[in-house]
Design a protein around this motif. Structure first.
Motif, PDB file in Angstrom:
ATOM      1  N   PRO A 266     -11.358  19.409  10.547  1.00 12.91           N
ATOM      2  CA  PRO A 266     -11.632  18.090  11.120  1.00 12.91           C
ATOM      3  C   PRO A 266     -10.940  17.932  12.479  1.00 12.91           C
ATOM      4  CG  PRO A 266     -10.079  17.904   9.301  1.00 12.91           C
ATOM      5  CD  PRO A 266     -10.517  19.331   9.359  1.00 12.91           C
ATOM      6  N   ALA A 267     -11.513  17.101  13.312  1.00 12.42           N
ATOM      7  CA  ALA A 267     -10.920  16.840  14.624  1.00 12.42           C
ATOM      8  C   ALA A 267      -9.595  16.102  14.455  1.00 12.42           C
ATOM      9  CB  ALA A 267     -11.879  16.006  15.471  1.00 12.42           C
ATOM     10  N   MET A 268      -8.683  16.348  15.380  1.00  9.36           N
ATOM     11  CA  MET A 268      -7.394  15.677  15.346  1.00  9.36           C
ATOM     12  C   MET A 268      -7.575  14.192  15.637  1.00  9.36           C
ATOM     13  SD  MET A 268      -4.060  16.331  17.721  1.00  9.36           S
ATOM     14  CE  MET A 268      -2.977  17.342  16.771  1.00  9.36           C
ATOM     15  N   ASP A 269      -6.823  13.379  14.946  1.00  3.04           N
ATOM     16  CA  ASP A 269      -6.839  11.943  15.162  1.00  3.04           C
ATOM     17  C   ASP A 269      -6.501  11.650  16.629  1.00  3.04           C
ATOM     18  OD1 ASP A 269      -6.680   9.094  14.106  1.00  3.04           O
ATOM     19  OD2 ASP A 269      -4.670   9.346  14.964  1.00  3.04           O
ATOM     20  N   GLU A 270      -7.312  10.855  17.292  1.00  4.63           N
ATOM     21  CA  GLU A 270      -7.125  10.580  18.722  1.00  4.63           C
ATOM     22  C   GLU A 270      -5.784   9.905  19.012  1.00  4.63           C
ATOM     23  OE1 GLU A 270      -8.848  11.653  21.360  1.00  4.63           O
ATOM     24  OE2 GLU A 270     -10.087  12.755  19.924  1.00  4.63           O
ATOM     25  N   GLN A 271      -5.347   9.042  18.117  1.00  2.00           N
ATOM     26  CA  GLN A 271      -4.060   8.365  18.310  1.00  2.00           C
ATOM     27  C   GLN A 271      -2.912   9.380  18.240  1.00  2.00           C
ATOM     28  OE1 GLN A 271      -3.567   5.182  15.518  1.00  2.00           O
ATOM     29  NE2 GLN A 271      -2.592   3.855  17.014  1.00  2.00           N
ATOM     30  N   ALA A 272      -2.975  10.304  17.298  1.00  2.00           N
ATOM     31  CA  ALA A 272      -1.949  11.340  17.180  1.00  2.00           C
ATOM     32  C   ALA A 272      -1.980  12.254  18.397  1.00  2.00           C
ATOM     33  CB  ALA A 272      -2.164  12.147  15.905  1.00  2.00           C
ATOM     34  N   LYS A 273      -3.183  12.606  18.861  1.00  2.00           N
ATOM     35  CA  LYS A 273      -3.320  13.462  20.032  1.00  2.00           C
ATOM     36  C   LYS A 273      -2.699  12.795  21.263  1.00  2.00           C
ATOM     37  CE  LYS A 273      -7.272  15.616  20.445  1.00  2.00           C
ATOM     38  NZ  LYS A 273      -8.665  15.961  20.783  1.00  2.00           N
ATOM     39  N   ALA A 274      -2.971  11.515  21.442  1.00  2.00           N
ATOM     40  CA  ALA A 274      -2.410  10.784  22.577  1.00  2.00           C
ATOM     41  C   ALA A 274      -0.882  10.728  22.498  1.00  2.00           C
ATOM     42  CB  ALA A 274      -2.994   9.375  22.643  1.00  2.00           C
ATOM     43  N   LEU A 275      -0.354  10.508  21.294  1.00  2.00           N
ATOM     44  CA  LEU A 275       1.092  10.457  21.112  1.00  2.00           C
ATOM     45  C   LEU A 275       1.731  11.807  21.451  1.00  2.00           C
ATOM     46  CD1 LEU A 275       3.672   9.015  20.124  1.00  2.00           C
ATOM     47  CD2 LEU A 275       3.088   9.818  17.826  1.00  2.00           C
ATOM     48  N   LEU A 276       1.139  12.897  20.988  1.00  2.00           N
ATOM     49  CA  LEU A 276       1.674  14.227  21.284  1.00  2.00           C
ATOM     50  C   LEU A 276       1.599  14.544  22.779  1.00  2.00           C
ATOM     51  CD1 LEU A 276       0.297  16.202  18.233  1.00  2.00           C
ATOM     52  CD2 LEU A 276       2.687  15.626  18.702  1.00  2.00           C
ATOM     53  N   ARG A 277       0.514  14.145  23.421  1.00  2.00           N
ATOM     54  CA  ARG A 277       0.406  14.359  24.870  1.00  2.00           C
ATOM     55  C   ARG A 277       1.510  13.612  25.610  1.00  2.00           C
ATOM     56  NH1 ARG A 277      -5.821  13.885  24.911  1.00  2.00           N
ATOM     57  NH2 ARG A 277      -6.390  16.050  24.759  1.00  2.00           N
ATOM     58  N   GLU A 278       1.794  12.405  25.164  1.00  2.00           N
ATOM     59  CA  GLU A 278       2.850  11.621  25.797  1.00  2.00           C
ATOM     60  C   GLU A 278       4.214  12.264  25.563  1.00  2.00           C
ATOM     61  OE1 GLU A 278       4.717   8.923  28.059  1.00  2.00           O
ATOM     62  OE2 GLU A 278       2.556   9.158  27.869  1.00  2.00           O
ATOM     63  N   ILE A 279       4.481  12.684  24.341  1.00  2.00           N
ATOM     64  CA  ILE A 279       5.774  13.298  24.017  1.00  2.00           C
ATOM     65  C   ILE A 279       5.994  14.577  24.820  1.00  2.00           C
ATOM     66  CG2 ILE A 279       7.049  14.505  22.183  1.00  2.00           C
ATOM     67  CD1 ILE A 279       5.818  12.444  20.215  1.00  2.00           C
ATOM     68  N   TYR A 280       4.962  15.394  24.955  1.00  2.00           N
ATOM     69  CA  TYR A 280       5.096  16.701  25.596  1.00  2.00           C
ATOM     70  C   TYR A 280       4.575  16.750  27.029  1.00  2.00           C
ATOM     71  CZ  TYR A 280       6.402  18.292  20.995  1.00  2.00           C
ATOM     72  OH  TYR A 280       7.048  18.444  19.791  1.00  2.00           O
ATOM     73  N   ARG A 281       4.403  15.587  27.656  1.00  2.00           N
ATOM     74  CA  ARG A 281       3.847  15.541  29.013  1.00  2.00           C
ATOM     75  C   ARG A 281       4.670  16.382  29.983  1.00  2.00           C
ATOM     76  NH1 ARG A 281       3.619  10.045  32.085  1.00  2.00           N
ATOM     77  NH2 ARG A 281       3.179   9.470  29.961  1.00  2.00           N
ATOM     78  N   ASN A 282       5.992  16.234  29.956  1.00  3.92           N
ATOM     79  CA  ASN A 282       6.838  16.998  30.885  1.00  3.92           C
ATOM     80  C   ASN A 282       6.679  18.494  30.673  1.00  3.92           C
ATOM     81  OD1 ASN A 282       7.826  14.680  32.083  1.00  3.92           O
ATOM     82  ND2 ASN A 282       9.609  14.585  30.745  1.00  3.92           N
ATOM     83  N   GLU A 283       6.619  18.929  29.427  1.00  5.77           N
ATOM     84  CA  GLU A 283       6.451  20.351  29.143  1.00  5.77           C
ATOM     85  C   GLU A 283       5.106  20.859  29.643  1.00  5.77           C
ATOM     86  OE1 GLU A 283       7.816  18.170  27.149  1.00  5.77           O
ATOM     87  OE2 GLU A 283       9.674  19.049  26.407  1.00  5.77           O
ATOM     88  N   PHE A 284       4.040  20.065  29.462  1.00  7.58           N
ATOM     89  CA  PHE A 284       2.721  20.452  29.962  1.00  7.58           C
ATOM     90  C   PHE A 284       2.761  20.628  31.473  1.00  7.58           C
ATOM     91  CE2 PHE A 284       0.391  18.404  26.207  1.00  7.58           C
ATOM     92  CZ  PHE A 284       0.125  19.625  25.632  1.00  7.58           C
ATOM     93  N   GLU A 285       3.464  19.732  32.145  1.00  9.07           N
ATOM     94  CA  GLU A 285       3.524  19.791  33.607  1.00  9.07           C
ATOM     95  C   GLU A 285       4.395  20.947  34.093  1.00  9.07           C
ATOM     96  OE1 GLU A 285       4.877  15.867  34.606  1.00  9.07           O
ATOM     97  OE2 GLU A 285       2.940  14.953  34.126  1.00  9.07           O
ATOM     98  N   GLN A 286       5.454  21.285  33.357  1.00  7.26           N
ATOM     99  CA  GLN A 286       6.394  22.320  33.798  1.00  7.26           C
ATOM    100  C   GLN A 286       5.983  23.730  33.385  1.00  7.26           C
ATOM    101  OE1 GLN A 286      10.183  21.105  32.244  1.00  7.26           O
ATOM    102  NE2 GLN A 286      10.207  19.203  33.438  1.00  7.26           N
TER     103      GLN A 286
END
Length: 98
Positions: A64-84
């Motif tokens: 099943p697809a990941m819950d959009e709310q959970a996906k958004a939360l993980l993107r926010e938590i790991y934003r700095n890591e994604f950028e670095q």
């Protein structure tokens, strides 16, 4: 960078080692979803029989697809890591974090 010939990698076919499966029957859901039942099965049944029982109880299914709310939360938590990460690796990433 290791000086390894990459041509053998082109002939390797990836295979799923731990695919997604569901227990469509209520009894199967009980057997798979109850920790004490799983622990008992590990202690009582040989690994061969556990595998065969899993094959009877579980059926392959599309993940099943990941819950959009959970996906958004993980993107926010790991934003700095994604950028670095591209700077740390010294290269562009083959996937996007969007």
């Amino acid at each position: 960078f290791l000086g390894i010939d990459p041509s053998p990698a082109a002939t390797i076919e990836p295979e799923v080692q731990n695919g997604y499966a569901i227990a469509p029957h209520p009894v199967g859901k009980f057997l798979v979803g109850t920790p004490w039942v799983r622990n008992l099965a590990r202690q009582v049944l040989a690994q061969k029989w556990r595998g065969q029982l899993k094959g009877l109880v579980l059926k392959k299914a599309p993940k099943p697809a990941m819950d959009e709310q959970a996906k958004a939360l993980l993107r926010e938590i790991y934003r700095n890591e994604f950028e670095q990460l591209p700077q740390v690796l010294g290269r562009d990433l083959p996937w996007q974090a969007s």
